[in-house]
Design a protein around this motif. Structure first.
Motif, PDB file in Angstrom:
ATOM      1  N   THR A  34       0.867  -1.258   0.038  1.00 34.73           N
ATOM      2  CA  THR A  34       0.043   0.047  -0.020  1.00 34.73           C
ATOM      3  C   THR A  34       0.757   1.259  -0.113  1.00 34.73           C
ATOM      4  N   ASN A  38       0.566   5.779  -4.224  1.00 32.19           N
ATOM      5  CA  ASN A  38       0.576   6.983  -4.904  1.00 32.19           C
ATOM      6  C   ASN A  38       2.202   7.178  -5.513  1.00 32.19           C
ATOM      7  N   GLU A 141       4.369  11.495   1.008  1.00 32.60           N
ATOM      8  CA  GLU A 141       4.269  11.422  -0.315  1.00 32.60           C
ATOM      9  C   GLU A 141       3.963  12.746  -1.272  1.00 32.60           C
ATOM     10  N   ASN A 145      -2.707  13.548  -4.971  1.00 30.60           N
ATOM     11  CA  ASN A 145      -3.330  12.291  -4.274  1.00 30.60           C
ATOM     12  C   ASN A 145      -2.713  12.032  -2.970  1.00 30.60           C
ATOM     13  N   ARG A 147      -1.202  10.700   0.430  1.00 28.55           N
ATOM     14  CA  ARG A 147      -1.842  10.635   1.654  1.00 28.55           C
ATOM     15  C   ARG A 147      -1.036  11.650   2.960  1.00 28.55           C
ATOM     16  N   CYS A 149       1.137  12.472   5.819  1.00 24.83           N
ATOM     17  CA  CYS A 149       2.366  11.742   6.488  1.00 24.83           C
ATOM     18  C   CYS A 149       1.975  12.217   7.973  1.00 24.83           C
ATOM     19  N   LYS A 176       1.336  16.592   2.422  1.00 23.17           N
ATOM     20  CA  LYS A 176       0.522  16.832   3.438  1.00 23.17           C
ATOM     21  C   LYS A 176       1.048  16.155   4.754  1.00 23.17           C
TER      22      LYS A 176
END
Length: 178
Positions: A34, A38, A141, A145, A147, A149, A176
């Motif tokens: 997973t 991205n 990331e 898109n 996610r 952190c 983020k």
């Protein structure tokens, strides 16, 4: 007069300063976890209509052992002695589709043992069943898109590394940060 001592044999004396450079031996990858959701390689390849899941050797496959053909340092390696070489930023060094090329890669690294090679992988289990982790690199990331952190997670990983004597490198907050 004192002579300067060197850790390398005389044949490795190189007056040029070391470099830090990327060495993408092969390009392409398949998602391993997973954490790959991205992946920037997927984003970039898909944006130009390229299938990111197809692995292929790059034109830079033999970069560390290339030699200069002219100039003051003719006959010396293009990559100076003592350089730090970061591998496979557009793939995974231990990707199974690269198994047929990895022996040649190891031989080039052995020939250039005067340099330091960094391997980034999401497949440490493919190192003969005994993953040898010397450094953990953590970062958030990038991209639209990305996610979140969570910095608490970063601290938890740092503590695990500290407890196990593993070097830790935090390289980016990402798009983020929580």
């Amino acid at each position: 007069m004192m002579e300067q001592l060197s850790f390398f044999e005389k044949k490795h004396n190189d007056p040029r300063p070391p470099l830090a450079l990327n060495w993408n031996l092969w390009h392409g990858c398949t998602r391993a976890s997973t954490g790959c959701l991205n992946c920037y390689v997927y984003r970039r390849d898909e944006s130009i209509g390229k299938d990111p899941t197809v692995l292929h050797k790059t034109d830079n496959f033999n970069l560390p052992i290339r030699k200069l053909r002219s100039g003051q340092y003719k006959g010396m390696y293009k990559v100076p002695c003592g350089s730090h070489i970061y591998t496979c930023f557009s793939s995974d060094f231990f990707h199974p589709d690269a198994d047929g090329w990895r022996k040649d890669a190891w031989e080039m690294m052995h020939e250039r043992s005067d340099c330091t090679f960094f391997m980034i992988t999401k497949r440490p289990e493919r190192t003969d069943g005994r993953p040898l982790i010397e450094e953990v690199s953590v970062g958030g990331e990038s991209g639209a898109n990305a996610r979140v952190c969570d910095y608490k997670w970063v601290e938890k990983v740092w503590l695990q590394c500290k407890e196990n004597g593993i070097s830790f490198y935090y390289h980016q907050t990402g798009a983020k940060l929580l």
